[in-house]
Structures are given as C-alpha cells and as structure tokens.
Design an enzyme around this catalytic site. Structure first.
Site, PDB file in Angstrom:
ATOM      1  N   ASP A   1       0.843  -1.304  -0.001  1.00  0.00           N
ATOM      2  CA  ASP A   1      -0.061  -0.019   0.010  1.00  0.00           C
ATOM      3  C   ASP A   1       0.907   1.206  -0.123  1.00  0.00           C
ATOM      4  O   ASP A   1       1.991   1.434   0.581  1.00  0.00           O
ATOM      5  CB  ASP A   1      -0.975   0.001   1.354  1.00  0.00           C
TER       6      ASP A   1
ATOM      7  N   GLU B   1       1.088  -0.087  -5.072  1.00  0.00           N
ATOM      8  CA  GLU B   1       0.112   0.914  -5.441  1.00  0.00           C
ATOM      9  C   GLU B   1       1.156   1.922  -5.437  1.00  0.00           C
ATOM     10  O   GLU B   1       1.188   2.759  -4.332  1.00  0.00           O
ATOM     11  CB  GLU B   1      -0.914   1.074  -4.280  1.00  0.00           C
TER      12      GLU B   1
END
Length: 330
Positions: free
Chosen positions: A232, A263
């Site tokens: 993340d 990400e």
C-alpha cells in the site's frame, strides 16, 4: 482478483473471511488462481478496513482498541481456515501490507515539531515547538506475543494533529531524539510526499526495520498466504527499505519468485516509469494510468476513441511490470 471493496462487510451469520471461504468453489470454477484480500491487521476502529493500521501483528486474535477478537473482516482463525481452503483449490492469496503509517495511538507524548506547508512539505511555516501527539503504541492486550516492540515518537517522521492545541496540520517531528526529517527516497509531489496520514513511519530507524523484517516472513508463514504482497501507498515510502524488505522476505522463506505488486498512485505514466527504477525490479506496479483512462472512457461513453485506450498506460510502456485493474476498493 480483488475480493473486497470499501463497503464489503460480513453479516450476523458469517464474517467476510467466511464469505470468502464459502465462495472458493465458485472462484475455482471461474479459473481464478490468485486473490488479493483486504489488510488482515488490527485497525484503529472496529469497522476500519485495515488501512488505518494500528497493529500489524494482530490478525484478529486480541481484544484491542475496544474491539473483540475479530477485525472488520473476521477472526484470525477464520482467515487461516479460508486461506487453507484457497490453497487446496490452487488459489494463492496476497497479503495487503500497510507499512507506511499507523493510527490509533495508545498514549500521547510531548514532542518537538515544526509545522510545514501542506502543499510544499519542504517549507517550514512555523517555529519548532512542543506539541502533543498520539505516538505511543503499547499493544497491551497482545502482551508482547509475536513482537515485543512498542512504538514512540522516535519511530515516526510526522503527524497531522497537535492534541495540546487541538490543531490540525502537517507537523515534521524534530525531537526528542535524533530525527532526520522527511525521508528523501520518496515521491517529490508536494515537495516531499513522505507524509500521507496518521503518524508517518520512519523506515530508516533500525528498530522499525527490524520489526518489519520479522513481520514480512511471519505474516506469510503464519497465514499460509503463498501469493505474496500487495504493498500500500509506496510513493510515500522509502524505496530502499521496500527493496530490502522484499529481498529479506524472499531470502528468509527461500522464495526468490515471491510476487509483490505496489500501489504507486499517479496517472502520469512518464512519472511512474521514471520512479520504477528506484525499486530495483523487486515488484510489479498497478497500472494506475490505465485505470484513469478507463474512467475517462466510462464518462465519455460512445464518444471515446478506443484506439487510444492503451496510449497512456504502463501496459504499453512497461508491460512486464504492469498489473492492470479497472477500479480499486476506494
């Protein structure tokens, strides 16, 4: 496939992990071989999705933050049962690793900090002052199981809340202790995009690095998740740390082929392509530029020229490193 979205939730009969386990026969029939599940860690609030990360070592096992054992998604035992069933059907599971920040501190600390311009984090807009921040993480209910580390302001670079004056802002921590400021190995948006939310973790700190290096192999072994990681918010994280984290996990597990996807949220494929070498080929990247083009096409409808659907995409420029998606959980 991604097996959740922002509002996903179990019901009175079954948790989200149990719903996932019950659906595995259908997923196998569809030919699904890899599933990305939501963050399994303890969140700061009961209905938190896990991106509001409180304790990575609590997978729904301890009554923390005023919660019972279960996270929003279910208990640890339910998660492990679902992953065992997935593996028996040839479906690998990805762990969503939230390593950038923490929220839900247990105690406040008096710290020294300086407020910075939210639109240019390199520009200080005040003097170094004493503030109160929720930077103490004690995890009392876990009682040191799995990890004995507790966290304090030494382990963070910034926060967004001065509890003493009840004031919101972006505060760079300067003390006590030896603080190096924002990490330079992050995205340069907003001058320096180290700080995202909550209390921002300093991945240069040896205790932080040590705890994460233990957690990476542990969470995959403990859960049986053989698919690897979805990482993340990596544009806000020390790229060298992430490389070290993945190399260490692969070496510890003797899994040189362990998959990881990050990400890195930017719609500009040029920027994404320029930043990718910082990660030394250790992970794949979500094709965020293609996602934005899909969104543009959905708004334009029949007027959109499909001949340019791939033009500003990672699939076109770096296909071996791209992981495509239509929309994400947010």
């Amino acid at each position: 496939m991604q097996y959740f979205e922002w509002d996903s939730l179990g019901d009175t009969k079954s948790s989200w992990w149990q719903k996932f386990e019950a659906s595995l026969s259908d997923l196998e029939g569809l030919g699904i071989t890899q599933v990305w599940l939501p963050p399994p860690n303890r969140a700061m609030v009961g209905d938190g999705r896990g991106y509001d990360a409180y304790d990575l070592w609590d997978l729904g096992e301890f009554p923390q933050k005023g919660q019972q054992l279960a996270t929003r998604w279910g208990t640890k035992s339910e998660l492990l049962s679902a992953i065992r069933e997935a593996k028996s059907r040839g479906i690998d599971v990805l762990i969503d690793a939230v390593l950038n920040h923490k929220l839900g501190g247990d105690t406040k600390e008096e710290i020294r900090a300086v407020e910075v311009d939210p639109m240019d984090r390199t520009r200080e807009i005040g003097k170094v002052e004493t503030i109160e921040a929720w930077t103490g993480y004690t995890f009392k209910a876990r009682k040191g199981k799995y990890s004995i580390m507790t966290w304090n302001s030494d382990h963070f670079t910034g926060t967004d809340w001065d509890a003493r004056r009840r004031r919101k802002g972006v505060f760079k921590i300067t003390g006590p202790g030896d603080h190096q400021g924002w990490n330079p190995r992050v995205d340069s948006e907003l001058g320096n995009y180290d700080y995202l939310l909550g209390v921002d973790i300093d991945h240069r700190h040896p205790e932080v690095r040590g705890d994460f290096m233990k957690w990476g192999p542990w969470v995959l072994q403990e859960t049986g998740a053989s698919g690897g990681f979805r990482l993340d918010a990596i544009k806000h994280m020390d790229s060298q740390f992430l490389c070290d984290f993945l190399r260490h996990t692969r070496a510890t597990l003797q899994r040189p082929d362990l998959f990881a996807v990050g990400e890195y949220w930017t719609s500009d494929v040029k920027i994404l392509s320029e930043k990718m070498p910082n990660f030394r080929g250790e992970l794949s990247f979500f094709d965020v530029p293609l996602h934005h083009t899909f969104h543009e096409a959905s708004k334009a409808g029949e007027t959109f020229d499909l001949r340019r659907i791939m033009r500003n995409s990672l699939m076109r420029h770096r296909p071996d490193d791209a992981v495509t998606f239509v929309d994400n959980h947010e």
